[in-house]
Design a protein around this motif. Structure first.
Motif, PDB file in Angstrom:
ATOM      1  N   MET A  72       0.846  -1.189   0.000  1.00 27.83           N
ATOM      2  CA  MET A  72       0.000   0.000   0.000  1.00 27.83           C
ATOM      3  C   MET A  72       0.881   1.238   0.000  1.00 27.83           C
ATOM      4  N   VAL A  73       0.474   2.215  -0.745  1.00 26.77           N
ATOM      5  CA  VAL A  73       1.209   3.465  -0.842  1.00 26.77           C
ATOM      6  C   VAL A  73       0.920   4.309   0.399  1.00 26.77           C
ATOM      7  N   GLU A  74       1.945   4.882   0.973  1.00 24.66           N
ATOM      8  CA  GLU A  74       1.808   5.752   2.144  1.00 24.66           C
ATOM      9  C   GLU A  74       1.041   7.013   1.747  1.00 24.66           C
ATOM     10  N   PRO A  75      -0.006   7.394   2.478  1.00 29.18           N
ATOM     11  CA  PRO A  75      -0.760   8.601   2.125  1.00 29.18           C
ATOM     12  C   PRO A  75       0.086   9.855   2.302  1.00 29.18           C
ATOM     13  N   ILE A  76      -0.113  10.818   1.408  1.00 31.29           N
ATOM     14  CA  ILE A  76       0.599  12.091   1.476  1.00 31.29           C
ATOM     15  C   ILE A  76       0.029  12.948   2.607  1.00 31.29           C
ATOM     16  N   ILE A  77      -1.295  13.007   2.692  1.00 26.52           N
ATOM     17  CA  ILE A  77      -1.955  13.742   3.778  1.00 26.52           C
ATOM     18  C   ILE A  77      -3.065  12.872   4.339  1.00 26.52           C
ATOM     19  N   ASN A  78      -3.418  13.115   5.588  1.00 22.23           N
ATOM     20  CA  ASN A  78      -4.507  12.406   6.226  1.00 22.23           C
ATOM     21  C   ASN A  78      -5.787  13.212   5.979  1.00 22.23           C
ATOM     22  N   LEU A  79      -6.697  12.669   5.200  1.00 22.33           N
ATOM     23  CA  LEU A  79      -7.921  13.389   4.851  1.00 22.33           C
ATOM     24  C   LEU A  79      -8.820  13.616   6.064  1.00 22.33           C
ATOM     25  N   ASN A  80      -8.693  12.795   7.086  1.00 26.21           N
ATOM     26  CA  ASN A  80      -9.504  12.983   8.291  1.00 26.21           C
ATOM     27  C   ASN A  80      -9.064  14.193   9.108  1.00 26.21           C
ATOM     28  N   THR A  81      -7.812  14.589   8.974  1.00 24.96           N
ATOM     29  CA  THR A  81      -7.310  15.733   9.747  1.00 24.96           C
ATOM     30  C   THR A  81      -7.030  16.949   8.877  1.00 24.96           C
ATOM     31  N   LEU A  82      -7.242  16.865   7.584  1.00 24.41           N
ATOM     32  CA  LEU A  82      -7.003  17.984   6.676  1.00 24.41           C
ATOM     33  C   LEU A  82      -7.869  19.173   7.072  1.00 24.41           C
ATOM     34  N   ALA A  83      -7.260  20.350   7.142  1.00 19.67           N
ATOM     35  CA  ALA A  83      -7.947  21.598   7.531  1.00 19.67           C
ATOM     36  C   ALA A  83      -8.583  21.452   8.918  1.00 19.67           C
ATOM     37  N   ASP A  84      -7.810  20.877   9.819  1.00 19.93           N
ATOM     38  CA  ASP A  84      -8.261  20.649  11.204  1.00 19.93           C
ATOM     39  C   ASP A  84      -9.551  19.825  11.263  1.00 19.93           C
ATOM     40  N   GLY A  85      -9.698  18.906  10.344  1.00 26.82           N
ATOM     41  CA  GLY A  85     -10.857  18.017  10.327  1.00 26.82           C
ATOM     42  C   GLY A  85     -12.046  18.561   9.560  1.00 26.82           C
ATOM     43  N   ALA A  86     -11.951  19.793   9.068  1.00 25.76           N
ATOM     44  CA  ALA A  86     -13.079  20.410   8.362  1.00 25.76           C
ATOM     45  C   ALA A  86     -13.397  19.694   7.053  1.00 25.76           C
ATOM     46  N   PHE A  87     -12.371  19.136   6.406  1.00 22.05           N
ATOM     47  CA  PHE A  87     -12.589  18.402   5.149  1.00 22.05           C
ATOM     48  C   PHE A  87     -13.528  17.217   5.386  1.00 22.05           C
ATOM     49  N   ALA A  88     -13.211  16.383   6.355  1.00 19.53           N
ATOM     50  CA  ALA A  88     -14.056  15.219   6.659  1.00 19.53           C
ATOM     51  C   ALA A  88     -15.429  15.647   7.161  1.00 19.53           C
ATOM     52  N   GLU A  89     -15.465  16.725   7.926  1.00 21.48           N
ATOM     53  CA  GLU A  89     -16.738  17.231   8.442  1.00 21.48           C
ATOM     54  C   GLU A  89     -17.661  17.656   7.304  1.00 21.48           C
ATOM     55  N   ARG A  90     -17.108  18.359   6.304  1.00 23.99           N
ATOM     56  CA  ARG A  90     -17.916  18.791   5.155  1.00 23.99           C
ATOM     57  C   ARG A  90     -18.435  17.599   4.358  1.00 23.99           C
ATOM     58  N   ILE A  91     -17.592  16.607   4.145  1.00 22.81           N
ATOM     59  CA  ILE A  91     -18.025  15.422   3.404  1.00 22.81           C
ATOM     60  C   ILE A  91     -19.157  14.725   4.149  1.00 22.81           C
ATOM     61  N   ASN A  92     -19.015  14.549   5.450  1.00 28.12           N
ATOM     62  CA  ASN A  92     -20.061  13.891   6.236  1.00 28.12           C
ATOM     63  C   ASN A  92     -21.346  14.707   6.249  1.00 28.12           C
ATOM     64  N   TYR A  93     -21.231  16.029   6.309  1.00 25.98           N
ATOM     65  CA  TYR A  93     -22.413  16.901   6.292  1.00 25.98           C
ATOM     66  C   TYR A  93     -23.180  16.738   4.983  1.00 25.98           C
ATOM     67  N   GLU A  94     -22.462  16.836   3.862  1.00 25.97           N
ATOM     68  CA  GLU A  94     -23.118  16.721   2.558  1.00 25.97           C
ATOM     69  C   GLU A  94     -23.639  15.306   2.309  1.00 25.97           C
ATOM     70  N   LEU A  95     -22.922  14.305   2.777  1.00 23.55           N
ATOM     71  CA  LEU A  95     -23.374  12.919   2.634  1.00 23.55           C
ATOM     72  C   LEU A  95     -24.664  12.699   3.414  1.00 23.55           C
TER      73      LEU A  95
END
Length: 129
Positions: A1-24
């Motif tokens: 498995m390729v090592e991730p460049i950034i953690n999407l769960n913590t990107l922008a202090d977690g706002a990225f994952a929060e927005r995805i969950n909100y829209e989902l």
């Protein structure tokens, strides 16, 4: 498995994952809404826009998360077209199903005209008891 460049769960202090969950969550509500077409496809679009500085040492990231829900189903009715006393066009919703036909209003338990506006006096119209 390729090592991730950034953690999407913590990107922008977690706002990225929060927005995805909100829209989902909104898309899931749209799917559950009986006023929408169940077969229509819904879309969740994520756009990451990177803008590097002149030295190419830093990049600003703009994150857009956009949901495209299914539209609500259209509804229909029928209008009775007429003219008022001044000759201007007017309309009223047809309640009886057929123009000039009376109907029984299940809420008030009264016989009304085709527009549902006036109670029909059957005795005045020659009806019997």
């Amino acid at each position: 498995m390729v090592e991730p460049i950034i953690n999407l769960n913590t990107l922008a202090d977690g706002a990225f994952a929060e927005r995805i969950n909100y829209e989902l969550k909104n898309l899931l509500q749209n799917i559950a809404d009986p006023n929408t077409d169940a077969q229509k496809k819904r879309k969740l679009q994520v756009t990451l826009t990177l803008e590097a500085n002149e030295n190419r040492e830093l990049a600003d990231v703009n994150i857009d998360v956009k949901a495209t829900p299914a539209p609500r189903k259209s509804i229909g009715s029928t209008l009775i077209l007429d003219r008022d006393e001044a000759g201007y066009a007017t309309a009223a919703e047809l309640k009886s199903g057929i123009k000039d036909q009376t109907y029984f209003d299940p809420e008030s338990y009264e016989v009304k005209d085709d527009r549902g506006q006036n109670v029909v006096d059957l005795q005045k119209q020659g009806g019997s008891k």
